[in-house]
Design a protein around this motif. Structure first.
Motif, PDB file in Angstrom:
ATOM      1  N   ILE A  35      49.211  38.877  41.258  1.00  0.00           N
ATOM      2  CA  ILE A  35      48.661  40.237  41.277  1.00  0.00           C
ATOM      3  C   ILE A  35      47.497  40.355  40.297  1.00  0.00           C
ATOM      4  O   ILE A  35      46.453  40.951  40.608  1.00  0.00           O
ATOM      5  CB  ILE A  35      49.765  41.264  40.957  1.00  0.00           C
ATOM      6  CG1 ILE A  35      50.787  41.304  42.092  1.00  0.00           C
ATOM      7  CG2 ILE A  35      49.167  42.648  40.720  1.00  0.00           C
ATOM      8  CD1 ILE A  35      51.998  42.173  41.814  1.00  0.00           C
ATOM      9  N   GLU A  36      47.672  39.783  39.120  1.00  0.00           N
ATOM     10  CA  GLU A  36      46.605  39.820  38.115  1.00  0.00           C
ATOM     11  C   GLU A  36      45.317  39.210  38.656  1.00  0.00           C
ATOM     12  O   GLU A  36      44.217  39.741  38.456  1.00  0.00           O
ATOM     13  CB  GLU A  36      47.066  39.058  36.865  1.00  0.00           C
ATOM     14  CG  GLU A  36      46.007  38.932  35.777  1.00  0.00           C
ATOM     15  CD  GLU A  36      46.415  37.982  34.663  1.00  0.00           C
ATOM     16  OE1 GLU A  36      45.559  37.650  33.832  1.00  0.00           O
ATOM     17  OE2 GLU A  36      47.598  37.571  34.642  1.00  0.00           O
ATOM     18  N   LYS A  39      43.644  41.275  41.398  1.00  0.00           N
ATOM     19  CA  LYS A  39      42.889  42.360  40.757  1.00  0.00           C
ATOM     20  C   LYS A  39      41.568  41.845  40.192  1.00  0.00           C
ATOM     21  O   LYS A  39      40.538  42.520  40.281  1.00  0.00           O
ATOM     22  CB  LYS A  39      43.723  43.001  39.654  1.00  0.00           C
ATOM     23  CG  LYS A  39      44.889  43.843  40.169  1.00  0.00           C
ATOM     24  CD  LYS A  39      45.701  44.445  39.030  1.00  0.00           C
ATOM     25  CE  LYS A  39      46.821  45.336  39.568  1.00  0.00           C
ATOM     26  NZ  LYS A  39      47.665  45.888  38.474  1.00  0.00           N
ATOM     27  N   LYS A  40      41.581  40.644  39.635  1.00  0.00           N
ATOM     28  CA  LYS A  40      40.338  40.042  39.152  1.00  0.00           C
ATOM     29  C   LYS A  40      39.343  39.851  40.290  1.00  0.00           C
ATOM     30  O   LYS A  40      38.137  40.113  40.142  1.00  0.00           O
ATOM     31  CB  LYS A  40      40.628  38.688  38.488  1.00  0.00           C
ATOM     32  CG  LYS A  40      41.250  38.778  37.113  1.00  0.00           C
ATOM     33  CD  LYS A  40      41.425  37.373  36.541  1.00  0.00           C
ATOM     34  CE  LYS A  40      42.061  37.402  35.158  1.00  0.00           C
ATOM     35  NZ  LYS A  40      42.238  36.035  34.612  1.00  0.00           N
ATOM     36  N   TYR A  42      39.247  41.550  43.113  1.00  0.00           N
ATOM     37  CA  TYR A  42      38.798  42.884  43.543  1.00  0.00           C
ATOM     38  C   TYR A  42      37.739  43.421  42.577  1.00  0.00           C
ATOM     39  O   TYR A  42      36.695  43.940  43.006  1.00  0.00           O
ATOM     40  CB  TYR A  42      39.982  43.838  43.607  1.00  0.00           C
ATOM     41  CG  TYR A  42      39.616  45.230  44.070  1.00  0.00           C
ATOM     42  CD1 TYR A  42      39.576  45.545  45.418  1.00  0.00           C
ATOM     43  CD2 TYR A  42      39.302  46.218  43.142  1.00  0.00           C
ATOM     44  CE1 TYR A  42      39.223  46.819  45.844  1.00  0.00           C
ATOM     45  CE2 TYR A  42      38.942  47.489  43.555  1.00  0.00           C
ATOM     46  CZ  TYR A  42      38.909  47.793  44.908  1.00  0.00           C
ATOM     47  OH  TYR A  42      38.555  49.051  45.322  1.00  0.00           O
ATOM     48  N   ASN A  43      37.977  43.300  41.286  1.00  0.00           N
ATOM     49  CA  ASN A  43      37.031  43.804  40.290  1.00  0.00           C
ATOM     50  C   ASN A  43      35.712  43.038  40.340  1.00  0.00           C
ATOM     51  O   ASN A  43      34.624  43.625  40.173  1.00  0.00           O
ATOM     52  CB  ASN A  43      37.637  43.720  38.891  1.00  0.00           C
ATOM     53  CG  ASN A  43      38.790  44.688  38.703  1.00  0.00           C
ATOM     54  OD1 ASN A  43      38.873  45.714  39.380  1.00  0.00           O
ATOM     55  ND2 ASN A  43      39.693  44.368  37.788  1.00  0.00           N
ATOM     56  N   LYS A  80      43.398  45.028  48.342  1.00  0.00           N
ATOM     57  CA  LYS A  80      44.239  46.128  47.861  1.00  0.00           C
ATOM     58  C   LYS A  80      45.604  46.119  48.541  1.00  0.00           C
ATOM     59  O   LYS A  80      46.630  46.395  47.904  1.00  0.00           O
ATOM     60  CB  LYS A  80      43.539  47.472  48.093  1.00  0.00           C
ATOM     61  CG  LYS A  80      42.408  47.744  47.117  1.00  0.00           C
ATOM     62  CD  LYS A  80      41.959  49.194  47.150  1.00  0.00           C
ATOM     63  CE  LYS A  80      41.245  49.545  48.411  1.00  0.00           C
ATOM     64  NZ  LYS A  80      40.682  50.932  48.360  1.00  0.00           N
ATOM     65  N   ILE A  83      47.672  43.390  46.858  1.00  0.00           N
ATOM     66  CA  ILE A  83      48.132  43.808  45.538  1.00  0.00           C
ATOM     67  C   ILE A  83      49.355  44.719  45.676  1.00  0.00           C
ATOM     68  O   ILE A  83      50.333  44.598  44.928  1.00  0.00           O
ATOM     69  CB  ILE A  83      46.998  44.522  44.768  1.00  0.00           C
ATOM     70  CG1 ILE A  83      45.886  43.530  44.422  1.00  0.00           C
ATOM     71  CG2 ILE A  83      47.539  45.199  43.509  1.00  0.00           C
ATOM     72  CD1 ILE A  83      44.622  44.180  43.889  1.00  0.00           C
TER      73      ILE A  83
END
Length: 466
Positions: A35-36, A39-40, A42-43, A80, A83
């Motif tokens: 998940i981390e 998110k990386k 996605y960012n 998303k 996640i």
């Protein structure tokens, strides 16, 4: 990760070994880690959006809106969803252990493959690279991505994005051309995900077989668009023209050719012309919002198909500009199955029109050709639509629309036969980059002696129960 086009087999082998060591450490397995890193990703996608839009404009002449809607939005929505759901997807599922295993419990675990190779094409160079990568991350793998050299600007952005977001022992991106592809395919990966042409896909599968390595092949082919006599002609023409013209036809699931009922051919062609002009103006080849062809070789191939068709058929449109590599959509009336334009996937804004009046005849003709990646049916006759769906094998498709099945993250996307092996998107991506690992947990409280030797007299007593 910097461009490795001159790195050679030794560097490729070193990178694979480094990732295998990292995978074997167990670092990628915790759901929190997955998940981390989703998110990386996605960012990073958000942070690099201006560079991505500029690169896609350079490589393919895409407008910011088309780049965002067909590349960034689809990808960001996919990440998303992963996640949100990956914690649930990773849970082992209970199964029946069966009478022969009494007393025991049975579970299926989702095990990551390991070190994955993701090879992507030039036509949607962002989406078709990072969507499978998201699936690989969600499933707990390491990955090396190899974007296409043809889409050089976007590939460089991807190399920079990956290099600044992930350590190379976990996720790496390499640049270069065919020599790098060949070097990578000599390495022992645990899974290969390839998107591209059928010809190269066969080579990838042949290379994978040496180890052997499981593969997903997302290929292409000639996808039919059937326009029935009862179709809403106006809306059918609008949606069909849109599906053919996005990315200037350089879409693996674009309708490749149009099978139009003979009673409505002229009306349909007129409406398609009308909508092309509404979308892109009277001179699409001069419209900066109409994407250009990826390179001069493909431009010459497409203009050659149009020139060849003009010799024997009525062609509407088809003007081109070699300086900008833009080609006006060309409608070819009276196309036959033996024409040059029907020999292979077009992958450009060329619209062959074939007519039909017999369902059985066109079904049989399609069945004699390689299985298509997509099938589109425009009709208000539900029985007719059902018949086409039931009798024609294809990867995926739409009734009364084109292309949009790719936008649903709850639907698996993939081909069949020569149009591909395997599928992905949403949960299917997680399943593709995992393998099901079944486990029986046997109770220690009771041990049924039936299975153990000696066996004398057991057969007759046991057989009567089955």
């Amino acid at each position: 990760m910097t461009d490795r086009k001159s790195s050679g087999p030794a560097a490729s082998a070193e990178l694979v070994a480094m990732q295998r060591s990292f995978f074997n450490s167990g670092a990628t397995r915790p759901v929190s880690f997955r998940i981390e890193n989703l998110k990386k990703l996605y960012n990073a996608l958000t942070a690099y959006e201006p560079q991505i839009l500029e690169a896609l404009r350079t490589d393919l002449g895409k407008s910011d809106f088309e780049s965002f809607s067909t590349e960034i939005l689809i990808l960001s929505t996919e990440i998303k969803q992963m996640i949100k759901n990956v914690s649930r997807w990773t849970k082992a599922s209970k199964r029946s252990a069966g009478l022969l295993n009494f007393p025991s419990k049975a579970k299926v675990y989702h095990d990551p493959h390991g070190v994955c190779l993701i090879m992507s094409p030039w036509n949607y160079p962002l989406q078709l690279t990072l969507t499978p990568l998201a699936g690989a991350i969600a499933a707990g793998n390491t990955a090396i991505i190899k974007p296409s050299a043809y889409s050089a600007a976007t590939s460089q952005v991807l190399i920079d994005l990956i290099g600044k977001t992930f350590p190379p022992e976990y996720i790496a991106a390499v640049g270069g051309g065919r020599d790098v592809n060949q070097d990578l395919l000599k390495q022992h990966f645990d899974y290969i995900f390839f998107t591209g042409s059928t010809t190269v896909g066969k080579f990838v599968m042949e290379s994978a077989a040496k180890f052997p390595t499981p593969v997903t092949l997302e290929l292409g082919g000639k996808s039919p668009c059937i326009i029935g006599k009862t179709a809403n002609i106006d809306l059918s023409a609008k949606r069909a023209a849109w599906g053919k013209c996005i990315n200037s036809g350089q879409t693996c699931i674009a309708p490749d050719y149009f099978l139009v009922h003979e009673d409505i051919q002229d009306t349909f062609i007129s409406k398609v012309q009308e909508y092309i002009e509404k979308f892109y103006g009277a001179e699409p080849h001069k419209n900066p919002e109409f994407p250009h062809i990826i390179n001069r070789n493909h431009f010459d191939r497409l203009t050659g198909l149009i020139d060849d068709a003009r010799k024997t058929h009525t062609v509407t449109g088809g003007r081109s500009d070699p300086d900008t590599l833009r080609i006006e959509p060309a409608i070819i009336k009276g196309t036959s199955w033996t024409d040059k334009v029907m020999e292979e996937e077009i992958f450009g804004p060329v619209i062959p029109i074939l007519t039909w009046n017999d369902e059985d005849a066109i079904i049989n003709t399609i069945l004699q050709r390689p299985r298509p990646l997509a099938l589109y049916i425009f009709t208000t006759d539900k029985k007719q639509a059902k018949r086409f769906l039931n009798l024609i094998p294809f990867g995926g498709g739409c009734i009364n629309d084109t292309v949009m099945h790719i936008a649903s993250h709850s639907l698996p996307f993939g081909g069949t036969g020569e149009s591909g092996i395997g599928s992905y998107h949403g949960k299917t991506s997680f399943e593709t980059f995992s393998r099901m690992k079944p486990v029986i947990e046997k109770s220690l409280r009771l041990d049924v002696p039936l299975r153990y030797a000696p066996f004398a007299g057991k057969y007759k007593k046991f057989r009567k129960f089955f």
